[in-house]
Design an enzyme around this catalytic site. Structure first.
Site, PDB file in Angstrom:
ATOM      1  N   ASP A 133     -48.862  12.991  50.202  1.00 22.09           N
ATOM      2  CA  ASP A 133     -49.382  13.554  51.450  1.00 22.09           C
ATOM      3  C   ASP A 133     -48.878  14.974  51.705  1.00 22.09           C
ATOM      4  OD1 ASP A 133     -50.923  11.262  52.160  1.00 22.09           O
ATOM      5  OD2 ASP A 133     -49.087  10.233  52.727  1.00 22.09           O
ATOM      6  N   ILE A 190     -51.044  17.341  49.606  1.00 19.30           N
ATOM      7  CA  ILE A 190     -52.366  17.384  50.243  1.00 19.30           C
ATOM      8  C   ILE A 190     -52.322  18.265  51.487  1.00 19.30           C
ATOM      9  CG2 ILE A 190     -54.115  15.998  51.448  1.00 19.30           C
ATOM     10  CD1 ILE A 190     -53.204  13.667  49.534  1.00 19.30           C
ATOM     11  N   SER A 195     -61.988   7.248  63.703  1.00 14.99           N
ATOM     12  CA  SER A 195     -62.915   7.655  62.648  1.00 14.99           C
ATOM     13  C   SER A 195     -62.548   9.066  62.213  1.00 14.99           C
ATOM     14  CB  SER A 195     -64.357   7.630  63.160  1.00 14.99           C
ATOM     15  OG  SER A 195     -65.223   8.292  62.258  1.00 14.99           O
ATOM     16  N   GLU A 210     -44.529  16.364  57.336  1.00 10.00           N
ATOM     17  CA  GLU A 210     -43.788  17.616  57.199  1.00 10.00           C
ATOM     18  C   GLU A 210     -43.309  18.065  58.576  1.00 10.00           C
ATOM     19  OE1 GLU A 210     -43.369  18.888  53.996  1.00 10.00           O
ATOM     20  OE2 GLU A 210     -44.379  17.005  53.481  1.00 10.00           O
TER      21      GLU A 210
END
Length: 297
Positions: free
Chosen positions: A68, A71, A213, A273
């Site tokens: 993650d 990304i 969503s 992070e």
């Protein structure tokens, strides 16, 4: 699905044997379907960001082989580009939370095959001040826990899975006052944690928010008030169910924009992070990036 040229970014800090194994699982699959694959390995913290910022128009897809954190860096670069390549996530980290939302297999070879045989979908990206996130932004308990762990614990558990592990054992947490402006409506709250989510998983745990969503143009805002954390623990262990049972302890709202102010600056966790702080303005960029997903998603 037609692809001309792709960039594959992978985390160079994963250990040589792990890197060789991961590349061995995905590169043959990608090479079979693509005209050209450029492989770039990160060596320093911001390498993934800079690789994506310097993408030229000939690259139509970026594959991110990492966790993650990798990304997060790539999305921060790509979100600011005028011409954005499609993004394919190859789950190579500890939690791989956003890949779970997309229905991507957690086995690397299967993930590569599924993305190559899959389709594109446009997903929302969230902007916090001048930064971007895909999965979540949080203050309070989540940021404090992520920021306090040592390097050994990070390596063993990953930052966010450490948070979910700590949540099972921590008996209480200090609450803090905050002022929120949710789509223009101001409210004052006292909470132990505020989560602003786009995804649905934290530390591989699915949070059963009823209307969540990644393509609705809305943020999912979760306010956690209960200092003994029982409700939060229960919520994160539920496979499914209604958040209504926690009325008074947890609040859930949806919004396209939220402003957050705290009495003193609080460190914020974005996708695992911890490098920003309050005050913060968060808004949705609807269907901002095209992502590859399996055909059945």
């Amino acid at each position: 699905m037609s692809h001309r040229k792709a960039l594959l970014i992978h985390n160079g800090n994963a250990g040589n044997k792990n890197i060789e194994k991961a590349l061995g699982a995905v590169v043959p699959v990608l090479s079979h379907h693509l005209d050209e694959v450029i492989i770039k390995q990160t060596k320093k913290k911001d390498d993934a960001y800079h690789f994506c910022r310097s993408i030229d128009d000939s690259v139509d897809t970026v594959f991110i082989l990492g966790g993650d954190g990798t990304i997060h860096q790539c999305i921060n670069a790509i979100s600011a580009l005028e011409r954005k390549p499609a993004v394919g996530i190859l789950p190579g980290g500890t939690c791989n939370d956003f890949s779970r939302v997309l229905g991507i297999p957690q086995n690397l070879a299967k993930a590569a095959e599924a993305l190559m045989a899959g389709k594109k979908t446009s997903v929302d990206v969230c902007q916090m001040n001048d930064r971007y996130f895909l999965n979540f932004w949080g203050i309070g308990l989540i940021a404090e826990t992520s920021n306090q762990i040592n390097e050994t614990e990070k390596a063993l558990l990953g930052k966010i899975s450490y948070f979910t592990s700590a949540l099972r054992t921590v008996s209480s947490a200090a609450s803090f006052p905050m002022t929120l402006k949710i789509d223009g409506e101001e409210i004052k709250e006292e909470a132990v944690m505020l989560l602003v989510m786009n995804g649905q998983y934290i530390g591989t745990n699915r949070i059963p928010l009823p209307d969540a969503s990644i393509e609705d143009g809305l943020l999912d805002v979760l306010i956690c008030r209960n200092t003994n954390l029982t409700a939060l623990r229960e919520l994160m262990s539920m496979e499914q169910g209604s958040i209504d049972r926690f009325t008074g302890e947890l609040s859930y709202v949806q919004a396209s924009r939220i402003e957050i102010e705290t009495d003193t600056a609080k460190k914020a966790d974005m996708d695992g992070e911890v490098y920003t702080h309050t005050p913060a303005v968060i808004q949705v960029l609807p269907q901002h990036i095209d992502m590859l997903v399996p055909a059945n998603e």
